[in-house]
Design a protein around this motif. Structure first.
Motif, short mmCIF file in Angstrom:
data_model
loop_
_atom_site.label_atom_id
_atom_site.label_comp_id
_atom_site.label_asym_id
_atom_site.label_seq_id
_atom_site.Cartn_x
_atom_site.Cartn_y
_atom_site.Cartn_z
N ALA A 237 0.84 -1.21 0.00
CA ALA A 237 0.00 0.00 0.00
C ALA A 237 0.87 1.26 0.00
O ALA A 237 0.57 2.24 -0.68
N LEU A 238 1.97 1.22 0.74
CA LEU A 238 2.86 2.40 0.79
C LEU A 238 3.48 2.68 -0.58
O LEU A 238 3.63 3.84 -0.97
N HIS A 239 3.85 1.62 -1.30
CA HIS A 239 4.35 1.79 -2.67
C HIS A 239 3.39 2.65 -3.48
O HIS A 239 3.77 3.60 -4.17
N LYS A 240 2.10 2.28 -3.42
CA LYS A 240 1.10 2.97 -4.22
C LYS A 240 0.94 4.42 -3.77
O LYS A 240 0.81 5.33 -4.60
N ILE A 241 0.94 4.63 -2.45
CA ILE A 241 0.72 5.98 -1.92
C ILE A 241 1.88 6.90 -2.29
O ILE A 241 1.66 8.01 -2.78
N VAL A 242 3.10 6.45 -2.07
CA VAL A 242 4.23 7.37 -2.32
C VAL A 242 4.36 7.63 -3.82
O VAL A 242 4.69 8.76 -4.23
N PHE A 243 4.09 6.61 -4.64
CA PHE A 243 4.17 6.84 -6.09
C PHE A 243 3.10 7.85 -6.52
O PHE A 243 3.37 8.79 -7.28
N ALA A 244 1.87 7.67 -6.02
CA ALA A 244 0.78 8.57 -6.40
C ALA A 244 1.08 10.00 -5.97
O ALA A 244 0.85 10.96 -6.72
N ALA A 245 1.62 10.17 -4.77
CA ALA A 245 1.87 11.53 -4.25
C ALA A 245 3.03 12.20 -4.99
O ALA A 245 2.94 13.37 -5.36
N ILE A 246 4.09 11.46 -5.20
CA ILE A 246 5.28 12.04 -5.84
C ILE A 246 4.97 12.42 -7.28
O ILE A 246 5.37 13.49 -7.76
N THR A 247 4.23 11.58 -7.97
CA THR A 247 3.92 11.91 -9.36
C THR A 247 2.87 13.02 -9.45
O THR A 247 2.87 13.81 -10.38
N GLU A 301 -0.23 12.17 6.16
CA GLU A 301 1.07 12.56 6.75
C GLU A 301 2.15 12.67 5.67
O GLU A 301 3.01 13.53 5.74
N PHE A 302 2.10 11.78 4.68
CA PHE A 302 3.11 11.83 3.62
C PHE A 302 2.97 13.14 2.83
O PHE A 302 3.95 13.79 2.51
N PHE A 303 1.72 13.54 2.55
CA PHE A 303 1.55 14.78 1.79
C PHE A 303 2.03 16.00 2.58
O PHE A 303 2.45 17.01 1.99
N HIS A 304 1.99 15.90 3.90
CA HIS A 304 2.51 17.00 4.73
C HIS A 304 3.98 17.29 4.45
O HIS A 304 4.47 18.37 4.78
N LEU A 305 4.72 16.34 3.90
CA LEU A 305 6.14 16.64 3.65
C LEU A 305 6.25 17.83 2.70
O LEU A 305 7.24 18.56 2.73
N TRP A 306 5.22 18.01 1.86
CA TRP A 306 5.13 19.26 1.09
C TRP A 306 4.34 20.29 1.90
O TRP A 306 4.89 21.29 2.32
N ASN A 307 3.03 19.99 2.08
CA ASN A 307 2.15 21.00 2.65
C ASN A 307 2.28 21.06 4.17
O ASN A 307 1.81 20.18 4.87
N VAL A 308 2.90 22.08 4.64
CA VAL A 308 3.21 22.50 6.02
C VAL A 308 4.70 22.32 6.35
O VAL A 308 5.27 23.12 7.04
N LYS A 309 5.33 21.24 5.84
CA LYS A 309 6.75 21.12 6.15
C LYS A 309 7.60 21.97 5.19
O LYS A 309 8.58 22.56 5.59
N ARG A 310 7.21 22.04 3.92
CA ARG A 310 7.99 22.84 2.95
C ARG A 310 7.16 23.99 2.38
O ARG A 310 7.66 25.10 2.25
N ILE A 311 5.92 23.69 2.01
CA ILE A 311 4.99 24.78 1.65
C ILE A 311 4.43 25.25 2.98
O ILE A 311 3.50 24.67 3.54
N ARG A 312 5.07 26.29 3.53
CA ARG A 312 4.87 26.57 4.96
C ARG A 312 4.42 28.01 5.17
O ARG A 312 4.99 28.94 4.59
N ASP A 342 -7.20 12.44 -0.07
CA ASP A 342 -8.20 11.70 -0.85
C ASP A 342 -7.78 11.58 -2.32
O ASP A 342 -7.97 10.54 -2.94
N THR A 343 -7.23 12.67 -2.86
CA THR A 343 -6.80 12.62 -4.26
C THR A 343 -5.70 11.58 -4.44
O THR A 343 -5.69 10.82 -5.41
N ILE A 344 -4.77 11.53 -3.50
CA ILE A 344 -3.69 10.54 -3.58
C ILE A 344 -4.28 9.13 -3.52
O ILE A 344 -3.88 8.25 -4.30
#
Ligand SMILES: [Zn+2]
Length: 636
Positions: A237-247, A301-312, A342-344
């Protein structure tokens, strides 16, 4: 909660016993004769020799500097709530390099001042840590988990200095997992205190599975009973999530990312984001039933690596560890992260259209049922995050949730940008614009104004009224105006529903407490009172599962609740579930859905603009996945 632009440590080193032994050796020698050296980083030694007592001994080795120095323990971290971690500090001492005591005095409840530190100093203190979960710090005979800001003081004049930490007296068989960079001496290093404490640490006998995806390396750390989970399923499941978010973001601002999971048997539920990692707790029973909760919170939480951690937001920088950091942007930083979650999941194939629309319907129902949606704006809810620890504040007539309204605003903004740009832009372009123009340029954004700037840049439209009415204001959101563009509308439906006679709420992973009791209802007659803590519901510990348990009740069922109050201690109460009429909101197809609406809806559910060449927006060539690597988990 601490931001530093740039990439995560690029380490692919795996900490094995050999490294841990090296840490022990290095820490032991440091501990016996700590010798601060001028020009060296601030060094921390964390001693785990008293897990039964939940006591951690900390040594701070301050390099030479000013004679008079101040040390601060943060009053908040991980949650936007003042928690005063200094309440757990048993004592503080200071000495010089030769071991002679130095004067140290308390300046306020969380700050101390030492004298005579010109040649360096050693500050020692003992702190009690037994707060479980991703927002806590805990040492017990089973494991240790630390949000380091809750246990490490920082020198006020050297918060930006490089920091090292090492852990000593680690029980036999325990390992260390952390996104921090291992230093050759067996310590872990960080370029600053802020980066140090943005790196959670798990120490114990955990299971690990690593994998590569979309050009990145991923570590999955699980501290739980192996009978309670299937590592291969989680990693798939993590494979799918990180691929979907990064792309989706077309960006991967890290080399290595670490997932830390705990699956306790008791109440649990929550995740904490960090720049290069996340810590997530989920109840073991709920995990056995379905991976849905895990994939949802992980995508968030994975999407937060952009939104709030870097897009801050600028209002969170620099972090002030001494008091509340007020921001109007949590509707975006948290709520729109839920929109992206949800989009991810849709892009990852973990969520389908029906379930997505059902979830959105529930979010609309939740917002509409809270009378405070007409009195508290999304921005005010963000500012008031610091009140969430108080049960009265969480009442429906007092507050809304910036998660709930923010998620819906993310959806409405997406639909509005699509409409204004004739489908050529979407929320994806807004987020990518913010990533390119704020995060990657090391700029922070100006709260809602900064979001508006991005949305207007990609849609070439004036979106002022959207932000005035729905973000800063409390106007009813005209759902149908937005959903019509994708061939949907919102229908209010009146139902007779079971009524338990009370409303309960929780402060993140805290205990569940009674926020309201229906006057003269069965719950009140049984003795339930506002402020009671709910210990058990239908014989099960109260927690994230309780909402589900309540939703499964029918009128006429007997409800059994074990409660605690200061006045009456523990009591078991029973009453019959009643019924009441309730309005729900359901998102449904319009009678006539045009092909233009259908096309817009298809693009919306994919999280993509219309007419954009799809391939140009997706992952860099080197990270294109194959079916094989999407499931080929590298288990070690
Ligand atoms: Zn969040």
């Amino acid at each position: 909660m601490n931001f530093s632009p740039g990439v995560c440590p690029g380490t692919r080193q795996r900490l094995r016993l050999a490294v841990c032994t090296a840490i022990l050796a290095a820490c032991s020698s440091l501990a016996q004769s700590p010798q601060p050296t001028p020009g060296k980083p601030v060094a921390y030694v964390v001693d785990l020799s008293a897990p039964e007592q939940h006591l951690v001994d900390v040594q701070i080795l301050l390099p030479a500097g000013a004679a008079q120095r101040e040390l601060q323990l943060p009053v908040w971290n991980a949650l936007y709530q003042i928690r005063d971690f200094a309440q757990f500090v048993n004592w503080v001492h200071a000495k010089d390099r030769s071991g002679s005591p130095l004067p140290i005095r308390e300046l306020d409840k969380s700050r101390w001042e030492i004298q005579g530190a010109a040649n360096g100093a050693i500050v020692e203190y003992q702190i009690y840590v037994d707060s479980p979960g991703p927002f806590g710090a805990q040492l017990n005979p089973h494991h240790a988990f630390f949000n380091l800001a809750q246990i490490l003081m920082y020198p006020v004049d050297a918060r930006a200095a490089a920091s090292n930490v090492c852990f000593r007296h680690i029980p036999e068989g325990w390992h260390i997992a952390t996104p921090l960079t291992p230093a050759p001496e067996g310590e872990f290093s960080a370029p600053s205190y802020d980066r140090l404490v943005d790196s959670p640490v798990e120490i114990g006998d955990f299971q690990e599975s690593d994998f590569d995806e979309a050009g990145g390396h991923f570590r999955v750390i699980v501290d739980a009973d192996p009978a309670d989970y299937d590592m291969a399923k989680i990693a798939a499941a993590l494979h799918k999530i990180v691929f979907a978010a990064i792309t989706w973001m077309n960006d991967r601002p890290f080399d290595t990312y670490t997932f830390i999971y705990h699956f306790p048997r008791g109440p649990a539920g929550g995740g904490m984001e960090h720049a290069c990692s996340t810590a997530i707790d989920l109840n073991a029973d709920s995990l056995k039933r379905s991976l849905d909760a895990l994939t949802g919170v992980t995508a968030h939480e994975f999407f937060h690596l952009w939104n709030v951690k870097r897009i801050r937001p600028q209002t969170l920088e620099p972090v002030d560890y001494t008091k509340e950091n007020y921001t109007r942007a949590l509707w975006f930083s948290e709520g729109v992260t839920s929109t992206a979650e949800d989009t991810i999941e849709l892009r990852a194939g973990l969520l389908d259209e029906k379930h997505y629309l059902d979830q959105l319907s529930e979010e609309i129902t939740e917002l509409e049922r809270r009378p405070a949606h007409l009195t508290q704006s999304a921005e005010e809810s963000s500012l008031d995050a610091w009140l969430e620890g108080n049960a009265y504040y969480r009442r429906p007539e007092r507050s809304i949730s910036y998660y709930n309204k923010g998620e819906l605003l993310g959806v409405m903004l997406d639909l509005q940008v699509r409409e204004a740009s004739h489908g050529r832009a979407s929320l994806r372009e807004v987020l990518q614009w913010m990533n390119a123009n704020y995060a990657r340029k090391n700029r922070f954004f100006n709260d809602s104004e900064g979001v508006r700037e991005a949305a207007e840049a990609v849609s070439h439209a004036d979106l002022g009224s959207f932000f005035t009415k729905y973000v800063a204001g409390t106007e009813e959101i005209p759902w149908d105006d937005f959903f019509r563009t994708v061939g949907l509308h919102v229908q209010a439906v009146a139902n007779n529903v079971p009524d338990a006679g009370f409303i309960a709420s929780r402060n993140f992973d805290g205990p569940m407490s009674v926020a309201a009791v229906t006057p003269a209802g069965a719950a009140e007659q049984a003795g339930l009172q506002v402020g009671d803590t709910i210990l058990e519901l239908q014989g099960k510990p109260a927690g994230q599962e309780s909402r589900q348990a309540l939703s499964e009740l029918s009128s006429g069922d007997t409800l059994t609740v074990k409660v605690h109050s200061h006045r009456a201690g523990d009591r078991e109460l029973k009453w019959k579930v009643g019924s009441r009429q309730e309005i729900s909101y359901e998102i449904r197809d319009l009678d006539q859905v045009t092909s233009a609406q259908r096309d817009r809806r298809a693009a919306w559910l994919k999280g993509e603009a219309q007419g954009a060449p799809a391939t140009s927006r997706i992952a860099p060539a080197e990270s294109a996945p194959t079916g094989a690597n999407a499931i080929g988990v590298n288990q070690e």
